[in-house]
Design a protein around this motif. Structure first.
Motif, short mmCIF file in Angstrom:
data_model
loop_
_atom_site.label_atom_id
_atom_site.label_comp_id
_atom_site.label_asym_id
_atom_site.label_seq_id
_atom_site.Cartn_x
_atom_site.Cartn_y
_atom_site.Cartn_z
N PHE A 94 0.79 -1.22 0.00
CA PHE A 94 0.00 0.00 0.00
C PHE A 94 0.83 1.27 0.00
O PHE A 94 0.28 2.36 -0.11
CB PHE A 94 -0.93 -0.01 1.22
N SER A 95 2.15 1.16 0.11
CA SER A 95 3.01 2.33 0.06
C SER A 95 4.42 1.89 -0.30
O SER A 95 4.77 0.73 -0.18
CB SER A 95 3.02 3.06 1.41
N GLY A 96 5.20 2.86 -0.76
CA GLY A 96 6.59 2.58 -1.06
C GLY A 96 6.81 1.90 -2.40
O GLY A 96 5.89 1.80 -3.23
N PRO A 97 8.02 1.40 -2.65
CA PRO A 97 8.36 0.79 -3.93
C PRO A 97 7.52 -0.45 -4.21
O PRO A 97 7.02 -1.11 -3.29
CB PRO A 97 9.85 0.41 -3.75
N GLY A 98 7.38 -0.79 -5.48
CA GLY A 98 6.68 -2.00 -5.86
C GLY A 98 7.44 -3.24 -5.42
O GLY A 98 8.66 -3.23 -5.27
N ILE A 99 6.70 -4.33 -5.23
CA ILE A 99 7.31 -5.56 -4.74
C ILE A 99 8.33 -6.10 -5.73
O ILE A 99 9.49 -6.38 -5.37
CB ILE A 99 6.22 -6.63 -4.46
N GLU A 100 7.93 -6.26 -6.99
CA GLU A 100 8.84 -6.83 -7.98
C GLU A 100 10.05 -5.94 -8.22
O GLU A 100 11.17 -6.43 -8.39
CB GLU A 100 8.11 -7.09 -9.30
N GLU A 101 9.82 -4.64 -8.22
CA GLU A 101 10.93 -3.69 -8.40
C GLU A 101 11.96 -3.86 -7.28
O GLU A 101 13.17 -3.92 -7.52
CB GLU A 101 10.38 -2.26 -8.39
N ALA A 102 11.48 -3.94 -6.04
CA ALA A 102 12.37 -4.11 -4.90
C ALA A 102 13.06 -5.47 -4.94
O ALA A 102 14.27 -5.58 -4.71
CB ALA A 102 11.60 -3.94 -3.59
N ARG A 103 12.28 -6.51 -5.22
CA ARG A 103 12.86 -7.85 -5.30
C ARG A 103 13.99 -7.90 -6.32
O ARG A 103 15.08 -8.42 -6.03
CB ARG A 103 11.79 -8.87 -5.68
N ASP A 104 13.75 -7.36 -7.50
CA ASP A 104 14.76 -7.42 -8.56
C ASP A 104 16.02 -6.67 -8.15
O ASP A 104 17.14 -7.11 -8.46
CB ASP A 104 14.19 -6.86 -9.86
N HIS A 105 15.86 -5.55 -7.47
CA HIS A 105 17.03 -4.80 -7.01
C HIS A 105 17.83 -5.59 -5.98
O HIS A 105 19.06 -5.65 -6.05
CB HIS A 105 16.60 -3.46 -6.42
N VAL A 106 17.12 -6.20 -5.03
CA VAL A 106 17.79 -6.98 -3.98
C VAL A 106 18.54 -8.16 -4.59
O VAL A 106 19.71 -8.41 -4.26
CB VAL A 106 16.76 -7.46 -2.94
N VAL A 107 17.88 -8.88 -5.48
CA VAL A 107 18.50 -10.05 -6.11
C VAL A 107 19.72 -9.64 -6.93
O VAL A 107 20.73 -10.37 -6.97
CB VAL A 107 17.47 -10.79 -6.97
#
Length: 232
Positions: free
Chosen positions: A146-159
């Protein structure tokens, strides 16, 4: 006097980073869907698992004989409940468990999963620990953002930073199931990533502790199970 001064200066310098086998962020749900009772139940499950003889045995068999762990709760904000702790045996594990069970709730509000994943990465980047492997152990009972960066966007950056994200979905009675796009499927499709990433499911409250234990052993040992697993 110069040699004495040099020795004193060196002794006051920060300790050099030490190698460890695994940097592990335990990233647990504390959002609005998690009651205080459920939050404590989750903490108890992790405290029981980290002190379990089978988990400690897995730690002892790692390349360095120790791991570094921190416990973070996520909601609209993220709170580092227990700081980074090096665990090589039962004393350190019990200290981590005791600290976890003694801390008040600090995370509140609706889901911000993308922000939680990025915070877990940040804690790895600033901890002055040099882990051979880096893993985020994400758990939750929902998948809203509901707030902040998108899940997939964050996941891809972390990976992309060489971190593996595993997930532990906590199913509720009305979950439609993996084949119908339930929480297991969502976590597999949208959250996990990196080398050997997998999902271990807690199908109900009774199986939560066993699911946590199984997941920790897999992460600590570096085993690569099937991408999807279930703790019944």
């Amino acid at each position: 006097m110069r040699p004495i001064c040099l020795a004193l200066c060196l002794s006051a310098s920060p300790a050099a980073a030490q190698d460890t086998d695994l940097e592990l962020v335990l990233l647990a749900d504390a959002s609005g869907s998690i009651t205080q009772e459920e939050l404590l139940f989750q903490r108890e499950g992790y405290a029981r698992a980290i002190t379990d003889p089978d988990v400690l045995s897995a730690i002892s068999r790692t390349a360095y004989g120790e791991i570094a762990v921190t416990y973070v709760e996520w909601a609209a904000n993220q709170a580092q409940v227990v700081d980074w702790t090096r665990i090589a045996g039962p004393d350190e594990a019990q200290g981590f468990a005791d600290a976890l069970l003694s801390m008040p709730r600090q995370a509140y509000g609706r889901n911000a999963i993308g922000a939680a994943l990025l915070e877990a990465l940040r804690l790895m980047e600033v901890n002055e620990i040099d882990g051979w492997r880096r893993v985020i152990d994400f758990s939750g009972d929902s998948a809203g953002n509901f707030s902040g960066p998108g899940i997939e966007e964050a996941r891809d950056h972390v990976v992309a930073q060489g971190v593996t994200i595993n997930a532990l979905p906590i199913l509720r009675p009305d979950d439609p199931g993996r084949a119908q796009g339930g929480l297991e499927r969502i976590y597999e499709d949208r959250i996990i990533g990196g080398q050997g990433a997998f999902v271990v499911t807690a199908r109900d409250r009774g199986s939560f502790s066993e699911a946590v234990k199984r997941k920790l052993i897999l992460e600590i040992s570096g085993e690569m199970p099937e991408r999807f697993a279930r703790a019944d």
